[in-house]
Design a protein around this motif. Structure first.
Motif, PDB file in Angstrom:
ATOM      1  N   ILE A  22     -40.272  -9.353  20.297  1.00  0.00           N
ATOM      2  CA  ILE A  22     -42.104  -8.896  19.956  1.00  0.00           C
ATOM      3  C   ILE A  22     -42.445  -9.290  21.260  1.00  0.00           C
ATOM      4  O   ILE A  22     -43.720  -9.116  22.269  1.00  0.00           O
ATOM      5  CB  ILE A  22     -41.718  -9.133  19.278  1.00  0.00           C
ATOM      6  CG1 ILE A  22     -41.205  -7.953  18.401  1.00  0.00           C
ATOM      7  CG2 ILE A  22     -43.731  -8.287  18.938  1.00  0.00           C
ATOM      8  CD1 ILE A  22     -41.675  -8.213  17.441  1.00  0.00           C
ATOM      9  N   ALA A  25     -42.364  -8.480  25.413  1.00  0.00           N
ATOM     10  CA  ALA A  25     -42.630  -7.168  25.226  1.00  0.00           C
ATOM     11  C   ALA A  25     -44.676  -6.953  25.385  1.00  0.00           C
ATOM     12  O   ALA A  25     -45.600  -6.504  26.207  1.00  0.00           O
ATOM     13  CB  ALA A  25     -42.960  -6.264  24.182  1.00  0.00           C
ATOM     14  N   SER A  57     -42.229  -2.312  10.007  1.00  0.00           N
ATOM     15  CA  SER A  57     -41.847  -0.932  10.073  1.00  0.00           C
ATOM     16  C   SER A  57     -41.786  -0.559   8.777  1.00  0.00           C
ATOM     17  O   SER A  57     -41.031  -0.662   7.879  1.00  0.00           O
ATOM     18  CB  SER A  57     -41.311  -0.066  11.320  1.00  0.00           C
ATOM     19  OG  SER A  57     -40.611  -0.157  11.120  1.00  0.00           O
ATOM     20  N   ILE A  63     -42.185  -5.691  14.088  1.00  0.00           N
ATOM     21  CA  ILE A  63     -42.885  -5.350  15.145  1.00  0.00           C
ATOM     22  C   ILE A  63     -43.860  -6.099  15.597  1.00  0.00           C
ATOM     23  O   ILE A  63     -44.797  -5.978  16.501  1.00  0.00           O
ATOM     24  CB  ILE A  63     -43.448  -4.000  14.883  1.00  0.00           C
ATOM     25  CG1 ILE A  63     -44.006  -3.550  13.459  1.00  0.00           C
ATOM     26  CG2 ILE A  63     -42.864  -2.629  14.397  1.00  0.00           C
ATOM     27  CD1 ILE A  63     -45.377  -2.887  13.000  1.00  0.00           C
ATOM     28  N   HIS A 110     -45.531  -5.675  19.060  1.00  0.00           N
ATOM     29  CA  HIS A 110     -44.942  -5.511  19.586  1.00  0.00           C
ATOM     30  C   HIS A 110     -46.212  -4.175  20.673  1.00  0.00           C
ATOM     31  O   HIS A 110     -46.867  -3.235  19.494  1.00  0.00           O
ATOM     32  CB  HIS A 110     -43.571  -4.362  19.396  1.00  0.00           C
ATOM     33  CG  HIS A 110     -42.821  -3.712  20.126  1.00  0.00           C
ATOM     34  ND1 HIS A 110     -43.024  -2.370  21.374  1.00  0.00           N
ATOM     35  CD2 HIS A 110     -42.109  -4.349  20.819  1.00  0.00           C
ATOM     36  CE1 HIS A 110     -42.275  -1.582  22.147  1.00  0.00           C
ATOM     37  NE2 HIS A 110     -41.522  -3.558  21.938  1.00  0.00           N
ATOM     38  N   PRO A 111     -45.667  -3.756  21.574  1.00  0.00           N
ATOM     39  CA  PRO A 111     -47.291  -2.586  21.944  1.00  0.00           C
ATOM     40  C   PRO A 111     -46.773  -1.064  21.617  1.00  0.00           C
ATOM     41  O   PRO A 111     -47.796  -0.543  21.699  1.00  0.00           O
ATOM     42  CB  PRO A 111     -46.708  -2.766  24.022  1.00  0.00           C
ATOM     43  CG  PRO A 111     -46.046  -4.641  23.703  1.00  0.00           C
ATOM     44  CD  PRO A 111     -45.322  -4.385  22.209  1.00  0.00           C
ATOM     45  N   ASP A 112     -45.792  -0.997  21.099  1.00  0.00           N
ATOM     46  CA  ASP A 112     -45.782   0.456  20.962  1.00  0.00           C
ATOM     47  C   ASP A 112     -46.978   0.349  18.775  1.00  0.00           C
ATOM     48  O   ASP A 112     -46.907   1.353  19.266  1.00  0.00           O
ATOM     49  CB  ASP A 112     -43.885   1.080  20.137  1.00  0.00           C
ATOM     50  CG  ASP A 112     -43.240   1.340  21.577  1.00  0.00           C
ATOM     51  OD1 ASP A 112     -44.025   0.843  22.668  1.00  0.00           O
ATOM     52  OD2 ASP A 112     -42.286   0.879  21.375  1.00  0.00           O
ATOM     53  N   HIS A 113     -46.904  -0.877  18.001  1.00  0.00           N
ATOM     54  CA  HIS A 113     -47.583  -0.690  17.748  1.00  0.00           C
ATOM     55  C   HIS A 113     -48.475  -1.448  17.613  1.00  0.00           C
ATOM     56  O   HIS A 113     -49.578  -1.461  16.922  1.00  0.00           O
ATOM     57  CB  HIS A 113     -46.891  -1.425  16.715  1.00  0.00           C
ATOM     58  CG  HIS A 113     -44.763  -0.696  16.269  1.00  0.00           C
ATOM     59  ND1 HIS A 113     -45.057   0.694  15.300  1.00  0.00           N
ATOM     60  CD2 HIS A 113     -44.012  -1.173  16.978  1.00  0.00           C
ATOM     61  CE1 HIS A 113     -43.811   0.953  15.591  1.00  0.00           C
ATOM     62  NE2 HIS A 113     -43.352   0.323  16.246  1.00  0.00           N
ATOM     63  N   GLN A 114     -49.589  -1.414  18.404  1.00  0.00           N
ATOM     64  CA  GLN A 114     -51.066  -1.956  18.723  1.00  0.00           C
ATOM     65  C   GLN A 114     -51.801  -1.232  18.378  1.00  0.00           C
ATOM     66  O   GLN A 114     -51.467   0.310  18.607  1.00  0.00           O
ATOM     67  CB  GLN A 114     -50.823  -2.457  19.944  1.00  0.00           C
ATOM     68  CG  GLN A 114     -50.492  -3.760  20.017  1.00  0.00           C
ATOM     69  CD  GLN A 114     -50.155  -4.991  21.676  1.00  0.00           C
ATOM     70  OE1 GLN A 114     -51.134  -4.192  22.571  1.00  0.00           O
ATOM     71  NE2 GLN A 114     -49.450  -5.410  21.538  1.00  0.00           N
ATOM     72  N   LYS A 116     -53.200  -0.550  16.100  1.00  0.00           N
ATOM     73  CA  LYS A 116     -53.185   0.044  14.197  1.00  0.00           C
ATOM     74  C   LYS A 116     -53.707  -1.380  13.060  1.00  0.00           C
ATOM     75  O   LYS A 116     -53.538  -0.586  11.994  1.00  0.00           O
ATOM     76  CB  LYS A 116     -52.315   0.251  14.141  1.00  0.00           C
ATOM     77  CG  LYS A 116     -51.752   1.312  15.393  1.00  0.00           C
ATOM     78  CD  LYS A 116     -50.344   1.990  14.865  1.00  0.00           C
ATOM     79  CE  LYS A 116     -50.023   2.893  16.036  1.00  0.00           C
ATOM     80  NZ  LYS A 116     -48.484   3.164  16.221  1.00  0.00           N
TER      81      LYS A 116
END
Length: 196
Positions: A22, A25, A57, A63, A110-114, A116
């Motif tokens: 993480i 990434a 998640s 994450i 992780h960038p996919d979950h930033q 939020k």
């Protein structure tokens, strides 16, 4: 909904490889720095009052993570920053910020979950109930989303354009009184669909 979970040193060490992925990434460090970063993270688990928050998640996948510990003389970051603040602003200022501080060492999503609310939720969870009077951290001295987040939590710049010994990147050293701004409104990770 993202779930936050407190973890001790042994549990953090058990997920260290995933945490490092993480970090990689999110920060994109040079590959030759990863072994050293892993060693530093492992070493931090031995520091006084180590505390960690893991963000998972709905499927249970890690994450994000944040951790810190009580700063103390003899710790590299603590001593470097203490000397820098004392040299510029005097011993009283250094003592006020670092004499009773939670040192927030890592905060990564992780960038996919930033974007939020996970980073904000982890910061509140990490600092909630801590006995220290301040929290301190270092972040890149650029107008990043992380730096904006820290400011909204009450962090102010203690040093800017700071270069650590042996380094070349510029950092901002930031500090905030505890509890963090907004702690009274903190209710956990916001649901992106409802905003609550």
């Amino acid at each position: 909904m993202i779930a936050l979970r407190r973890a001790g040193a042994a549990e953090f060490e058990a997920v260290l490889d995933t945490a490092l992925a993480i970090y990689t990434a999110a920060m994109r460090p040079p590959p030759d720095q990863l072994a050293g970063r892993k060693s530093i993270m492992r070493g931090h688990t031995t520091y006084p009052d180590f505390t960690c928050v893991l963000a998972e998640s709905p499927t249970g996948a890690l994450i994000g993570f944040a951790y810190g510990f009580r700063g103390a003389p003899g710790q590299w970051w603590h001593d470097v920053i203490y000397r820098a603040i004392a040299g510029r602003d005097g011993e009283d200022a250094a003592r006020r910020w670092l004499g009773d501080a939670l040192e927030v060492a890592e905060v990564h999503v992780h960038p996919d979950h930033q974007g939020k609310g996970t980073g904000r939720a982890m910061m509140h969870a990490l600092t909630e109930g801590r006995p220290e009077s301040t929290a301190v951290l270092s972040t890149h001295d650029q107008p990043t989303a992380a730096r904006h987040l820290y400011r909204t939590l009450g962090f102010v710049d203690l040093l800017t354009q700071f270069v650590f010994p042996g380094g070349y990147e510029h950092y901002a050293i930031m500090g905030a009184p505890l509890p963090l701004a907004g702690h009274d409104r903190y209710r956990g990770v916001a649901d992106p669909a409802t905003g609550r």
